[in-house]
Enzyme design. Structure first.
Site, PDB file in Angstrom:
ATOM      1  CB  CYS A 113      68.325  18.707  58.631  1.00 38.92           C
ATOM      2  SG  CYS A 113      69.891  17.463  57.681  1.00 38.92           S
TER       3      CYS A 113
HETATM    4  N1  LIG Z   1      74.768  16.081  61.612  1.00 39.28           N
HETATM    5  C1  LIG Z   1      73.701  16.704  61.304  1.00 39.28           C
HETATM    6  O1  LIG Z   1      73.374  17.799  60.526  1.00 39.28           O
HETATM    7  C2  LIG Z   1      72.548  15.476  61.633  1.00 39.28           C
HETATM    8  C3  LIG Z   1      72.721  14.212  62.383  1.00 39.28           C
HETATM    9  N2  LIG Z   1      71.046  13.324  62.330  1.00 39.28           N
HETATM   10  C4  LIG Z   1      71.361  12.149  62.584  1.00 39.28           C
HETATM   11  O2  LIG Z   1      72.228  12.146  63.992  1.00 39.28           O
HETATM   12  C5  LIG Z   1      72.552  10.905  63.958  1.00 39.28           C
HETATM   13  C6  LIG Z   1      74.127  11.337  64.174  1.00 39.28           C
HETATM   14  O3  LIG Z   1      74.744  11.888  63.167  1.00 39.28           O
HETATM   15  P1  LIG Z   1      76.372  12.794  63.419  1.00 39.28           P
HETATM   16  O4  LIG Z   1      76.243  13.101  64.933  1.00 39.28           O
HETATM   17  O5  LIG Z   1      76.032  13.438  62.297  1.00 39.28           O
HETATM   18  O6  LIG Z   1      77.274  11.310  63.564  1.00 39.28           O
HETATM   19  P2  LIG Z   1      78.824  11.776  63.632  1.00 39.28           P
HETATM   20  O7  LIG Z   1      79.026  10.396  62.844  1.00 39.28           O
HETATM   21  O8  LIG Z   1      79.065  13.064  63.838  1.00 39.28           O
HETATM   22  O9  LIG Z   1      78.210  10.710  65.274  1.00 39.28           O
HETATM   23  C7  LIG Z   1      78.032   9.405  65.782  1.00 39.28           C
HETATM   24  C8  LIG Z   1      79.009   9.554  66.560  1.00 39.28           C
HETATM   25  O10 LIG Z   1      78.148   7.780  67.147  1.00 39.28           O
HETATM   26  C9  LIG Z   1      79.043   7.386  67.510  1.00 39.28           C
HETATM   27  N3  LIG Z   1      79.295   5.285  67.143  1.00 39.28           N
HETATM   28  C10 LIG Z   1      78.897   5.702  65.852  1.00 39.28           C
HETATM   29  N4  LIG Z   1      78.820   3.913  65.667  1.00 39.28           N
HETATM   30  C11 LIG Z   1      78.316   3.525  67.260  1.00 39.28           C
HETATM   31  C12 LIG Z   1      78.104   2.317  68.171  1.00 39.28           C
HETATM   32  N5  LIG Z   1      78.045   1.133  67.154  1.00 39.28           N
HETATM   33  N6  LIG Z   1      77.767   2.436  69.133  1.00 39.28           N
HETATM   34  C13 LIG Z   1      78.263   3.742  69.964  1.00 39.28           C
HETATM   35  N7  LIG Z   1      78.548   4.774  69.392  1.00 39.28           N
HETATM   36  C14 LIG Z   1      78.355   4.823  67.599  1.00 39.28           C
HETATM   37  C15 LIG Z   1      80.751   7.538  67.067  1.00 39.28           C
HETATM   38  O11 LIG Z   1      81.372   7.109  67.656  1.00 39.28           O
HETATM   39  P3  LIG Z   1      82.798   7.269  66.541  1.00 39.28           P
HETATM   40  O12 LIG Z   1      83.203   9.157  66.798  1.00 39.28           O
HETATM   41  O13 LIG Z   1      83.358   6.206  67.061  1.00 39.28           O
HETATM   42  O14 LIG Z   1      81.848   7.070  65.255  1.00 39.28           O
HETATM   43  C16 LIG Z   1      80.151   9.473  67.152  1.00 39.28           C
HETATM   44  O15 LIG Z   1      80.791   9.816  68.254  1.00 39.28           O
HETATM   45  C17 LIG Z   1      72.926   9.861  62.331  1.00 39.28           C
HETATM   46  O16 LIG Z   1      71.979   9.036  62.641  1.00 39.28           O
HETATM   47  C18 LIG Z   1      72.249  10.926  61.444  1.00 39.28           C
HETATM   48  O17 LIG Z   1      71.370  10.641  60.296  1.00 39.28           O
HETATM   49  C19 LIG Z   1      70.255  14.145  61.907  1.00 39.28           C
HETATM   50  C20 LIG Z   1      69.589  15.097  61.553  1.00 39.28           C
HETATM   51  C21 LIG Z   1      70.651  16.130  60.879  1.00 39.28           C
HETATM   52  C1  LIG Z   2      75.551  16.961  54.524  1.00 36.28           C
HETATM   53  C2  LIG Z   2      74.680  15.606  54.285  1.00 36.28           C
HETATM   54  O1  LIG Z   2      75.362  14.270  54.577  1.00 36.28           O
HETATM   55  N1  LIG Z   2      73.478  15.640  54.739  1.00 36.28           N
HETATM   56  C3  LIG Z   2      72.567  14.104  55.692  1.00 36.28           C
HETATM   57  C4  LIG Z   2      71.942  14.147  56.162  1.00 36.28           C
HETATM   58  C5  LIG Z   2      71.531  14.920  58.015  1.00 36.28           C
HETATM   59  C6  LIG Z   2      71.826  13.854  58.041  1.00 36.28           C
HETATM   60  O2  LIG Z   2      72.891  12.369  58.448  1.00 36.28           O
HETATM   61  O3  LIG Z   2      70.827  13.262  59.192  1.00 36.28           O
HETATM   62  P1  LIG Z   2      69.667  12.614  59.217  1.00 36.28           P
HETATM   63  O4  LIG Z   2      68.918  12.121  57.815  1.00 36.28           O
HETATM   64  O5  LIG Z   2      69.762  11.612  60.407  1.00 36.28           O
HETATM   65  O6  LIG Z   2      68.969  13.822  59.037  1.00 36.28           O
HETATM   66  C7  LIG Z   2      72.973  13.018  53.810  1.00 36.28           C
HETATM   67  O7  LIG Z   2      71.888  14.104  53.172  1.00 36.28           O
HETATM   68  O8  LIG Z   2      72.534  11.886  54.730  1.00 36.28           O
END
Ligand SMILES: NC(=O)C1=CN([C@@H]2O[C@H](COP(=O)(O)OP(=O)(O)OC[C@H]3O[C@@H](n4cnc5c(N)ncnc54)[C@H](OP(=O)(O)O)[C@@H]3O)[C@@H](O)[C@H]2O)C=CC1
Ligand SMILES: CC(=O)N[C@@H](CCC(=O)OP(=O)(O)O)C(=O)O
Length: 311
Positions: free
Chosen positions: A117
C-alpha cells in the site's frame, strides 16, 4: 466456461474486500473455502490446484507455502498480495501504471506480486520523475506516511477497536518502524529506480481506511532545477490515458486548506498532488489512496482483470 478464482485468505481483511468487489461478477466463478477450514492445508491445496487464478491474501510465510503447493502446476495463475515476491525477478510487479509496458507484463504473467500500500503511493510519485530524468538516481528520497489501521490486518484492527484486547492500542496516532527497516523499503527502492535506500517513516491513525504518502523534495537538487510546474507536467504526462491514478491540477491543490486521508475511502482510485510554492525551491509530492483500495484489494482486482484479458 467461466474462469475460477480462489482467494486464499478470503476471511482476512484484504481477502474480504476482494470478495466484496467480486460479489456482483457473473463472468467469474469464485471458489470459497469455509471459514472454519481456512487453515486446512489439504483443502486449500485442492482449491489452489482447481482454480484458474489464485489470489493469495496471506502473511508472507503462508503465501510462500501456497506458491510451493502450486509448484509445477502451471495452469493456476497467482496474484500474491503479500510482500514475499515483490522484488523477485520471476514475478511481474502488479502496478499497472508503473510505466508504458507494465500493463502488458501483468496481462502476460502467470505470477503477479501486488504492490504494498505505501509503495503504491511513493512509487507512483518518484518513478515518473526518474523516468523523465528529473529526479537523480542518487537523490536522498524520504517517504513519510499515515495509514488507516486496517493496514495492519485483523490483528491491528482488534488492537485499535477492542479496548479489552491485552495489546490494545489507545493512541490516536502513532509512529512505528522507527529502526527504518520496514519491509516495504526494498520494493520502494527497486521499483522506484532509486540508487539509495529511501528513508521510510510510516504511521497509523485512528481511522479504518485511507492513506497519505508524502515525498518532499528540494527542487535545487533535481536535474535542471525542475520547477513545480515541470514536476506536475511530468506526472500528468505519465498518467495520461487512464483514470485510476489522477494527477490533481495545480490550481486545485493550491486552494486546499487540508488533506483528509479518508477522502478516497472505499474507492480504488489514487490522487497525486504537487504541493508547495513555485520558486521556493521545495515541493511536497503527496499520494492519497485507500490502503485497501488501490493499496491492496482494488489493485488485486485490477490485476485479475488484466490477467483474464478483461482490461
Ligand atoms: N491490510 C492492508 O491494507 C494490506 C495488506 N496487504 C497484504 O495482504 C496480506 C493479507 O493481509 P491482511 O488481509 O491485512 O491480513 P489479515 O490478518 O486480516 O488476514 C490474513 C488471513 O490469512 C489467514 N491465514 C494466516 N495464516 C494462514 C495460513 N498459514 N494458512 C491459511 N490461512 C492463513 C488468516 O487467518 P486467521 O484468521 O486464522 O489468522 C486471515 O484470515 C498480507 O501479506 C499483507 O501484507 C497488502 C497491502 C495492504
Ligand atoms: C498499518 C500497517 O501496519 N501497515 C502494514 C503495511 C500494510 C501491509 O501489511 O501490507 P503489505 O506489506 O503487503 O503492503 C505495515 O506497515 O506492515
Amino acid at each position: 466456461m467461466k474462469p475460477k478464482i480462489f482467494i486464499d485468505g478470503e476471511h482476512g481483511t484484504t481477502g474480504l474486500q476482494i470478495r466484496t468487489r467480486l460479489a456482483g461478477r457473473d463472468d467469474l466463478e469464485v471458489l470459497s473455502i469455509p471459514e472454519a477450514e481456512r487453515r486446512n492445508k489439504d483443502m486449500r491445496a485442492d482449491f489452489l490446484k482447481e482454480t484458474d487464478v489464485a489470489i493469495l491474501c496471506l502473511p508472507d510465510d503462508a503465501s510462500k507455502e501456497a506458491v510451493s503447493i502450486l509448484e509445477g502446476h502451471n495452469s493456476t495463475k497467482i496474484i500474491d498480495t503479500s510482500t514475499a515476491h515483490r522484488v523477485h525477478p520471476d514475478w511481474a510487479y502488479g502496478f499497472a501504471e508503473l510505466d508504458r509496458d507494465q500493463r502488458q507484463k501483468i496481462a502476460d504473467a502467470r505470477l503477479v506480486a501486488n504492490p504494498g500500500c505505501y509503495p503504491t503511493g511513493a512509487i507512483s510519485l518518484v518513478r515518473p520523475l526518474r523516468d523523465a530524468g528529473i529526479l537523480p538516481g542518487d537523490y536522498p528520497v524520504t517517504v513519510n506516511a499515515v495509514s488507516g489501521y486496517t493496514g495492519g490486518g485483523k490483528q491491528m484492527i482488534a488492537q485499535m477497536e477492542n479496548p479489552d484486547a491485552p495489546d490494545h492500542i489507545a493512541a490516536n496516532h502513532f509512529l512505528y518502524a522507527m529502526p527504518l527497516k520496514h519491509k516495504h523499503v526494498p520494493e520502494l527502492q527497486v521499483h522506484g529506480h532509486l540508487d539509495r535506500k529511501p528513508i521510510f517513516s510510516p504511521s497509523v491513525g485512528r481511522f479504518a481506511q485511507g492513506m497519505i504518502v508524502q515525498v518532499p523534495l528540494f527542487t535545487d537538487d533535481l536535474n535542471g532545477n525542475a520547477s513545480m510546474a515541470d514536476i506536475h507536467a511530468a506526472l500528468t504526462a505519465h498518467y495520461e490515458g487512464q483514470n485510476i491514478v489522477q494527477v490533481v491540477p495545480l490550481a486545485e491543490s493550491v486552494m486546499l486548506p487540508r488533506l483528509d486521508p479518508e477522502e478516497l475511502r472505499d474507492t480504488d482510485i489514487m490522487k497525486l498532488y504537487v504541493f508547495g510554492t513555485e520558486g521556493s525551491g521545495q515541493v511536497n509530492l503527496v499520494a492519497l489512496l485507500d490502503n485497501l483500495g488501490k493499496g491492496a484489494s482494488g489493485a488485486a482486482v485490477q490485476n485479475l482483470d488484466l490477467m483474464l484479458g478483461n482490461a
